[in-house]
Write a protein that holds these residues in place. Structure first.
Motif, mmCIF file in Angstrom:
data_model
loop_
_atom_site.group_PDB
_atom_site.id
_atom_site.type_symbol
_atom_site.label_atom_id
_atom_site.label_comp_id
_atom_site.label_asym_id
_atom_site.label_seq_id
_atom_site.Cartn_x
_atom_site.Cartn_y
_atom_site.Cartn_z
ATOM 1 N N THR A 1 0.880 -1.058 -0.171
ATOM 2 C CA THR A 1 0.105 -0.141 -0.059
ATOM 3 C C THR A 1 0.881 1.170 0.089
ATOM 4 O O THR A 1 0.668 2.123 -0.758
ATOM 5 N N LEU A 2 1.961 1.349 1.026
ATOM 6 C CA LEU A 2 2.780 2.525 0.825
ATOM 7 C C LEU A 2 4.035 2.439 0.191
ATOM 8 O O LEU A 2 4.875 3.246 0.087
ATOM 9 N N ASP A 3 4.308 1.357 -0.609
ATOM 10 C CA ASP A 3 5.174 1.176 -1.488
ATOM 11 C C ASP A 3 6.595 1.495 -0.651
ATOM 12 O O ASP A 3 7.476 2.051 -1.298
ATOM 13 N N LEU A 4 6.853 0.525 0.280
ATOM 14 C CA LEU A 4 7.759 0.359 0.994
ATOM 15 C C LEU A 4 8.495 -0.774 1.004
ATOM 16 O O LEU A 4 7.859 -1.861 0.445
ATOM 17 N N SER A 5 9.651 -0.968 1.329
ATOM 18 C CA SER A 5 10.498 -2.317 1.046
ATOM 19 C C SER A 5 9.930 -3.130 2.510
ATOM 20 O O SER A 5 9.624 -2.480 3.246
ATOM 21 N N GLY A 6 10.164 -4.459 2.055
ATOM 22 C CA GLY A 6 9.792 -5.407 3.187
ATOM 23 C C GLY A 6 10.411 -4.878 4.572
ATOM 24 O O GLY A 6 9.507 -4.813 5.634
ATOM 25 N N PRO A 7 11.711 -4.631 4.665
ATOM 26 C CA PRO A 7 12.178 -4.435 5.837
ATOM 27 C C PRO A 7 11.563 -3.028 6.581
ATOM 28 O O PRO A 7 11.485 -2.634 7.728
#
Length: 96
Positions: free
Chosen positions: A15-21
């Motif tokens: 949803t927020l286009d963040l990496s997994g970590p």
């Protein structure tokens, strides 16, 4: 089906286009804020979701299931959750 912490991390990542970590760190930080707030005895109100509240349970009589011995159980703190009307309505809409 049960939604796990890892499922939530994946949804945050998408949803927020963040990496997994990064998504995991965001989730862990949010949970830490909630834990520290509740441990300090304060309530948490999340508008449109609900309220987490710390309550005191009084000492009470109990019974040892192994021996049947009656004993007094000490008082303790518990956390309760009351969902908002908005969430309750959303849940009930999916049931109908």
């Amino acid at each position: 089906m049960t939604l796990t912490k890892m499922d939530i991390v994946e949804k945050i990542s998408e949803t927020l286009d963040l990496s997994g970590p990064e998504a995991k760190e965001t989730m862990e930080e949010m949970l830490e804020i909630i834990k520290v707030t509740l441990a300090s005895g304060n309530d948490i109100m999340i508008s449109g979701f609900g309220k987490f509240q710390v309550n005191e349970k009084a000492p009470r009589k109990g019974r040892n299931p192994a021996t049947g011995e009656i004993m007094m159980l000490g008082g303790r703190k518990i956390v309760t959750f009351k969902c908002s009307g908005k969430l309750r309505n959303q849940i009930n809409e999916t049931v109908e």
